[in-house]
Design an enzyme around this catalytic site. Structure first.
Site, PDB file in Angstrom:
ATOM      1  N   SER A  71       0.820  -1.195   0.000  1.00  0.00           N
ATOM      2  CA  SER A  71       0.000   0.000   0.000  1.00  0.00           C
ATOM      3  C   SER A  71       0.868   1.265   0.000  1.00  0.00           C
ATOM      4  O   SER A  71       1.619   1.497  -0.933  1.00  0.00           O
ATOM      5  CB  SER A  71      -0.973  -0.019   1.176  1.00  0.00           C
ATOM      6  OG  SER A  71      -2.061   0.828   0.928  1.00  0.00           O
ATOM      7  N   LYS A 120     -18.154  19.951   8.536  1.00  0.00           N
ATOM      8  CA  LYS A 120     -16.945  20.064   9.352  1.00  0.00           C
ATOM      9  C   LYS A 120     -16.726  18.841  10.229  1.00  0.00           C
ATOM     10  O   LYS A 120     -15.586  18.491  10.542  1.00  0.00           O
ATOM     11  CB  LYS A 120     -17.019  21.324  10.232  1.00  0.00           C
ATOM     12  CG  LYS A 120     -15.697  21.697  10.881  1.00  0.00           C
ATOM     13  CD  LYS A 120     -14.636  22.005   9.819  1.00  0.00           C
ATOM     14  CE  LYS A 120     -13.314  22.389  10.457  1.00  0.00           C
ATOM     15  NZ  LYS A 120     -12.280  22.598   9.429  1.00  0.00           N
TER      16      LYS A 120
END
Length: 291
Positions: A114, A166
């Protein structure tokens, strides 16, 4: 009495000057020795181990190797399941920058998957062991939902925000359908960046990369068949390859990149390790789940 004091001070002054002269002479001889050794061509070694959460220290080491004249090539030893997106991309870009000036050979250890494989793509050549676990070309986002746990212990979180999204990665609730779409879009974009890097670095067609960039892992042997690594071998063979690319004759000198930490860092390292182990601090990762 005064003469005795003066003689004593003169004696101490003479001893001090003598010790100073000896120290200077020793430093000069050591400097000559190390300067002479510096003319012997060397290979810089950078070790990247564990989860990749920051890139600054490794970048500074690579910078040092880039500008040291006796360092003719760099070997990057990777043993990592991956890490954060930003840190992995930063190291990838730095390896590319160094590789434009000097050969950079990546040596894969037990695992280089990865984000760690993303980093490896920046090298000139990639060497893996037959059983190295690599690949895992994908992105994972993990955010625990602590709502039920907090309810059990009687804690009610209060969230104040100025933007609608947010708290999109809040630990206190699951994302809604609109938020999921936004997050999946970000993951898809990072995945495309990863696949482009694989295609460019390995000289593969993007369509071919898409076929294998579904998060699956490969052995080093399978990765070579797919064109994801260049050759099979261990660290010593990676060093030999770096020496060959740099046209170094004879056995090269290895210089391990380690930066000394300020003494006061010891008071904070325990706290840093705790934060690194707590994946809640940065949930967006390029890493092999379960590693």
């Amino acid at each position: 009495m005064k003469k005795g004091v003066l003689y004593g001070l003169a004696f101490l002054g003479g001893v001090f000057l003598f010790l100073l002269l000896v120290g200077f002479l020793v430093s000069f001889l050591v400097g000559l020795r190390s300067h002479g050794a510096s003319f012997r061509e060397a290979i810089g070694v950078v070790e990247i181990k564990g989860i990749i959460t920051e890139a600054d220290e490794k970048i500074r080491i690579l910078e040092d190797f880039l500008y040291q004249r006796e360092i003719k090539a760099v070997v990057v030893r990777i043993d990592s399941p991956g890490g954060t997106v930003g840190a992995s991309q930063e190291l990838y870009e730095e390896l590319r920058r160094v590789a434009a000036r000097k050969p950079v050979v990546v040596s894969m250890g037990s695992v280089a998957a990865s984000g760690a494989y993303y980093v490896a793509l920046g090298g000139t050549r990639i060497v893996a062991s037959p059983g190295t676990i690599t690949g895992s070309i994908g992105v994972i986002l993990q955010v625990p939902n602590l709502k039920k746990l907090l309810q059990k212990i009687g804690v009610e979180p209060v969230v104040l925000k100025s933007g609608r999204f947010k708290d999109i990665l809040s630990y206190y609730r699951s994302p809604n359908a609109e938020e999921r779409k936004i997050l999946e879009g970000a993951l898809s974009e990072i995945h495309r960046q990863f696949m482009r890097a694989v295609a460019e670095s390995r000289g593969l067609k993007l369509d071919r990369v898409r076929e294998i960039a579904d998060g699956r892992i490969f052995t080093g042997e399978k990765a070579r068949e797919l064109g994801l690594v260049d050759e099979l071998g261990n660290f010593a063979e990676a060093v030999e390859e770096a020496a060959r690319l740099a046209h170094i004759k004879g056995r090269p000198r290895l210089v391990y990149g380690r930066r000394k930490k300020p003494w006061w860092r010891m008071f904070f390292e325990g706290r840093e390790r705790l934060s690194l182990e707590n994946l809640l601090t940065s949930p967006l990762y390029l890493w092999m789940a379960g590693a």
